[in-house]
Design a protein around this motif. Structure first.
Motif: not given
Length: 598
Positions: A490-491, A524, A526-527, A556, A558-559
């Motif tokens: 989860e984020r 997993m 996402s942010g 990722t 982005e992360l």
């Protein structure tokens, strides 16, 4: 041929093609072939690609039936809104045509609708006398204002709002609407009338006076039910609703049912509307802004919920942004033809679906049928008994309550069943708009609940699956001594930051001692937000005090960028970031010592 590392760390012979040459510079989410604008903005064109004579026959029968039901229903809704019946009839012309061309719901039926009619009445009551010419002009202007809001929402791409209607909300809403529609037909089926407002109070009042029901009306309704059931059981291909409508008109005319107390549709004005803009002042336009916003919310929510519910039955999808565009065109068309704001008819959509309609060709047929009826055939419709309409709507509504969908929710989550049940109760007890607000609130709360307690796991390497997997579900998974691999799905944000910290320490404390390394599998995640930054920093500091290193794997791009922007990369150390879990474990695992020859 390029060698790419496999999940086990072993080289795998895989052909790799450079992205730029493979995708020719476009986004990986962009279609390789751009469809023509007609298919993108006029969904009907796409529906006609594989059209056949059999589909035309089915759609034509469905369109005829829907038109026969829509005519008297639109008159009733116009009266409910305080408008002349012509306003309801005119709303069945260009608005229906606009949605048939632009709407993404293959079976959705639009036109005058009860909840919207009530909002129109409450909005215009302080501005003009019901039934007056000024009142009708304001209603047309209100339709244009609603259409303008739909268009603005489309330009801003606000269709994502519809994504907050979960499956539990869809099931609960459509079941509640089905109950409301059934209860709302009781007066038509019995010939009774109640002075109470609200589906439940009116039903209780009618049931209390059931002994005063008109027997002829009850007989007509009972006969209609018998025909519908028999046709559905033994002749399922026959258009049952259309058959009972035609039989109802013939029997009513032959036996003069109106003289026996059976309510009939009555006279329908013939002719078509003119096309012009409603003339009102600037202050009147401003006074319509808030009611238009309320009607937009109800109309869009009701449309999406109804359209998605029926689309799901056929494995289809609804484009929310396209719905915004189609309703904008429909409402503006209603305003320029002296109509009223448009809504989605759950009852007529149910009938359209029960008639096996395959596309919006049924909508085109309904439009053409209404056009011909208004020009030439208004006389026969006046004999149609209201009890026939009530029976058709009840029969179609009963099919909307699908026990299989409730069982699916129960298998998935008891929480979802609760959300669906609450949504249904609120629809029946309070109304559509409160139900939509409550349902959205419950869905958002459920999303927060799920993200606050996300799925997580301690990972080990599974030889059978050749990957790192949850040790709880993969008994064969092996762990590396001294290394704990933790994954959260989860984020990371304020709602689950404390959960993350608690679970990390539980994983470390529960691992075989001694523990020297904790690897966070960020696949997993996402942010992150500020609370997550604080939680990760706290965990890293606590681990450091125990001489445990903190490693991050498979983050990722982005992360990684967020980690860098928030200073986490500096706190953790760039050398503690790894491309894969396998690489992180290899970096942490104790290396065998080399023995020098004596």
């Amino acid at each position: 041929m390029v060698e790419a590392e496999g999940s086990s760390g072993e080289p795998a012979k895989v052909v790799l093609v450079p992205y730029e040459s493979a995708y020719e510079g476009r986004s990986p989410f962009a279609s390789s072939t751009k469809p023509p604008w007609t298919r993108r903005y006029v969904p009907l064109v796409d529906s006609l690609k594989s059209y056949s004579r059999d589909k035309l026959r089915v759609d034509a029968l469905a369109g005829l039936t829907v038109a026969a039901l829509a005519l008297p229903a639109s008159m009733a809704y116009a009266e409910l809104a305080g408008l002349p019946v012509t306003a309801g009839l005119y709303t069945l012309l260009l608005p229906v045509l606009a949605y048939a061309l632009l709407g993404s719901g293959l079976r959705t039926v639009v036109g005058p609708e009860g909840a919207v009619a009530l909002l129109v009445a409450s909005a215009l009551a302080p501005l003009a006398a019901a039934g007056s010419a000024q009142y009708a002009t304001l209603a047309a202007a209100l339709a244009i204002a609603v259409g303008a809001i739909f268009l603005i929402a489309r330009l801003l791409r606000l269709g994502w709002i519809a994504d907050y209607f979960s499956q539990s909300v869809l099931v609960g809403y459509i079941s509640g609407v089905a109950v409301v529609m059934i209860l709302g037909q009781l007066e038509k089926l019995t010939g009774l009338s109640s002075t109470y407002s609200g589906a439940i109070r009116a039903t209780i009042d009618n049931v209390a006076h059931i002994g005063h029901a008109n027997l002829a009306t009850v007989a007509v309704a009972g006969g209609a039910f018998v025909v519908l059931i028999l046709l559905g059981r033994f002749l399922p291909r026959w258009p049952g609703a259309l058959v009972v409508v035609i039989l109802g008109i013939v029997v009513s005319w032959l036996f003069d049912l109106e003289a026996h107390g059976v309510a009939v549709t009555g006279s329908i004005p013939a002719g078509l509307p003119s096309f012009d803009r409603p003339h009102i002042t600037g202050s009147e336009w401003r006074s319509l802004a808030l009611p238009a916003a309320a009607i937009f919310l109800v109309s869009f929510s009701d449309s999406i919920l109804t359209a998605r519910s029926f689309a799901a039955r056929h494995g289809e999808t609804i484009d929310a942004d396209q719905e915004l565009l189609s309703f904008s065109a429909a409402d503006v068309a209603a305003g320029f033809t002296h109509g009223m704001p448009v809504g989605t008819s759950g009852s007529r959509t149910a009938v359209n679906d029960s008639m096996k309609a395959t596309s919006q060709v049924s909508g085109l047929v309904a439009f053409g049928t209404i056009l011909l009826i208004l020009l030439f055939l208004t006389a026969p419709i006046r004999y149609l008994p209201s009890a026939i309409l009530g029976a058709v709507i009840v029969y179609a509504s009963l099919k909307l309550i699908d026990p299989a969908q409730w069982r699916e929710l129960a298998r998935s989550s008891r929480t979802e069943v609760g959300i669906a049940a609450i949504t249904s109760v609120v629809v029946v007890a309070i109304g559509v708009l409160p139900a939509i607000v409550v349902a959205m609130g419950l869905s958002i709360i459920d999303v927060i609940r799920r993200t606050a307690i996300p799925s997580d796991a301690v990972l080990g390497y599974s030889e059978a699956d050749q990957r790192y997997a949850d040790v709880g579900t993969h008994p064969d998974a092996g762990i590396t001594p001294g290394v704990v691999v933790y994954r959260i799905q989860e984020r990371l944000f304020f709602a689950n930051a404390h959960f993350f910290k608690r679970r990390v320490w539980a994983a470390v404390d529960g691992a075989p001692k001694p523990v020297g390394h904790l690897i966070l599998d960020a696949t997993m995640i996402s942010g992150i937000d500020a609370a997550a930054v604080g939680a990760i920093t706290e965990v890293r500091t606590g681990l450091h005090s125990r001489n445990i290193t903190f490693e991050v794997a498979h983050a990722t791009d982005e992360l990684r960028e967020q980690f860098s922007d928030t200073g986490l990369t500096s706190v953790i150390g760039a050398e503690h970031f790894h491309g894969t879990v396998a690489a992180a474990v290899r970096a942490c695992a104790p290396q065998p010592r080399s023995i020098s020859p004596e």
